[in-house]
Enzyme design. Structure first.
Site, short mmCIF file in Angstrom:
data_model
loop_
_atom_site.label_atom_id
_atom_site.label_comp_id
_atom_site.label_asym_id
_atom_site.label_seq_id
_atom_site.Cartn_x
_atom_site.Cartn_y
_atom_site.Cartn_z
N GLU A 148 0.87 -1.22 -0.02
CA GLU A 148 -0.13 0.02 0.01
C GLU A 148 0.82 1.23 0.10
O GLU A 148 1.65 1.32 0.76
CB GLU A 148 -1.09 0.04 1.43
CG GLU A 148 -1.69 1.26 1.39
CD GLU A 148 -2.68 1.74 0.38
OE1 GLU A 148 -2.28 2.63 -0.24
OE2 GLU A 148 -3.50 0.95 -0.17
N ALA A 176 -4.75 -3.81 -7.54
CA ALA A 176 -6.06 -3.16 -6.99
C ALA A 176 -5.98 -1.86 -6.22
O ALA A 176 -6.03 -1.70 -5.12
CB ALA A 176 -6.65 -4.38 -5.88
N HIS A 229 -33.21 -9.93 21.78
CA HIS A 229 -32.02 -10.53 22.42
C HIS A 229 -32.13 -12.24 22.42
O HIS A 229 -33.50 -12.66 22.42
CB HIS A 229 -32.05 -10.23 24.09
CG HIS A 229 -30.97 -10.93 24.86
ND1 HIS A 229 -29.62 -10.69 24.98
CD2 HIS A 229 -31.20 -12.08 25.76
CE1 HIS A 229 -29.04 -11.43 25.63
NE2 HIS A 229 -30.23 -12.36 26.07
#
Length: 475
Positions: free
Chosen positions: A212, A277, A452
């Site tokens: 990155e 990508a 719940h």
């Protein structure tokens, strides 16, 4: 004789096909031109999303998740299995079957709604005329309409000195059709696509390294969420290297050599496959004639106003080719809005309440402002959060990593943003979107009864925590 319609849509992706169906529902004679072709050589509506994006990647994510859980997590439930294996060809065939069913379903919807489908390329001319070139043909036909909707979608961004061959160096489509698990998979870009497809092949056995260029992981997400995501993905085995610039890639002797630059200088690393990508860009190549009257901005996007009208009369544009996030659901809602505006109805889209989702495991989803955005804009706010580890359902599932974080205006208590990392985040975000769409407050969510035991109780408790009165955590 020129064939005429009330509406012609260029592009059959989530923005285009939805716009066409809605226009037809409203009584407008409608045609849709789409050039996408499936593996069988036939028309395949649905655009990138259905064919090589959202849908096939989710199919592979689901398959790989089942395989990974069986190997690593089911033993805790008393489920024991040995010699577990994955048949990659069967997995890919299942993915293709899902895609085929959905793209075929869009064709059936066109028939049911009397949308005329044209398989080939569309090009906007002047005076709301469209030049149609049929698939596998040089013949050109001119169509006319009172209104044109441009929905051409987007294509992967390329980077210098890294050329796709979709055998060794892959775009997102190539990464969906691998015939075997690569021992070493490099991924350029640690965004949505890189994380999702990297996760698929890492679960199946690849050593995955994400490269990155940015110094911050998931910079668009709330920092508390991105920090936790980084820790969880590292625990899973994803190697995410930030602040790492790829300078070139080359293929030799069946492997890809990548030259990169990071804080330690320039170096090389080799992979069996490399996935690029780094994002997507509007696909407007060949879409517009010089005299179409439609203008592009400096980012290559089609210029539109708040109602998605272009600079040419009677021409509209939606989806990835215009401003706003490149998200399938955003494109679809734009398509509906434009069809309704053409039909003389009121329509709007609130971009502030468009949800984002990353379908990793755990999932990541958010809507509205991040905490860092609120600070930058000088908006006074209160924050509440709740971990899934404190929910009975999360613990019972054996899937309790993550949290819900809620941000509300300090004075009015209106919900300004909700950020979730954890099981079912893609579904849990919906009630938060609805709350924000109706300008609801954290107090509203806090006073609504949630079943719940459910994961949604984490949303409820996060809302309570905004006012520092959560029941099941310290305040």
């Amino acid at each position: 004789m020129t064939e005429k319609f009330d509406v012609i849509v260029i592009g059959g992706g989530p923005g285009g096909y939805v716009a066409a169906i809605r226009a037809a529902q409203l009584g407008l004679s409608t045609a849709c031109i789409d050039m996408n072709t499936g593996k069988d050589g036939k028309a395949a509506l649905g655009g990138t999303c259905l064919n090589v994006g959202c849908i096939p990647s989710k199919a592979l994510l689901d398959s790989s998740k089942h395989y990974h859980h069986l190997q690593h997590e089911y033993a805790a439930h008393g489920i024991n299995a040995s010699d577990v294996s994955m048949d990659i060809n069967t997995m890919i065939a299942r993915k293709d079957g899902v895609v085929s069913k959905l793209t075929g379903g869009v064709s059936q919807l066109f028939k049911a709604n009397k949308v005329k489908q044209f398989h080939g390329r569309g090009r906007l001319l002047s005076n709301r005329q469209v030049e149609f070139t049929p698939h596998a043909s040089d013949e050109q036909i001119v169509l006319e309409a009172e209104n044109i909707i441009l929905a051409p979608g987007s294509v992967p961004i390329t980077i210098p000195n890294v050329e796709y061959d979709n055998k060794y160096i892959l775009d997102n489509a190539g990464a969906l059709d691998l015939s075997e698990v690569p021992a070493r998979l490099g991924v350029i870009g640690a965004g949505v696509i890189g994380l999702e497809l990297g996760s698929v092949w890492q679960r199946l056995g690849s050593e995955v390294i994400l490269l990155e260029a940015l110094p911050t992981f998931l910079a668009t997400a709330d920092q508390d969420i991105s920090k936790q995501a980084g820790r969880l993905f590292k625990q899973q085995g994803l190697d995410i290297r930030l602040d790492t610039l790829v300078k070139s890639a080359s293929v030799s002797d069946g492997e890809v050599t990548v030259t990169l630059e990071d804080k330690n200088g320039e170096s090389e690393i080799s992979f069996d496959r490399l996935l690029v990508a780094v994002g997507r860009k509007p696909y407007t190549e060949g879409l517009l004639s010089d005299d179409s009257g439609v203008e592009l901005n400096e980012h290559g996007q089609i210029n539109v106003n708040e109602q998605s009208q272009t600079t040419a009369a009677g021409v509209w544009a939606v989806g990835d080719c215009v401003r706003g996030p490149m998200l399938a659901h955003k494109a679809s809602e734009e398509g509906v809005a434009v069809a309704e505006l053409i039909a003389g109805k009121a329509a709007h889209i609130h971009f502030d309440t468009v949800p984002w989702v990353i379908y990793t495991d755990p999932e990541i989803a958010w809507v509205g402002k991040t905490e860092q955005q609120l600070k930058e804009e000088g908006i006074a706010y209160r924050s509440g959060s709740f971990p899934f580890a404190a929910t009975g359902r999360g613990l019972a599932m054996g899937n309790a990593a993550g949290l819900v974080k809620m941000l509300a205006d300090e004075d009015s208590d209106e919900v300004l943003g909700v950020h979730i990392i954890g099981p079912g985040a893609s579904e849990l975000i919906a009630e938060c979107v609805v709350t924000m769409e109706f300008h609801g407050a954290a107090e509203d969510l806090a006073r609504i009864v949630h079943a719940h035991p459910t994961l949604s109780e984490a949303v409820h408790e996060a809302a309570l925590h905004v006012d520092k009165r959560a029941i099941h955590r310290g305040n």
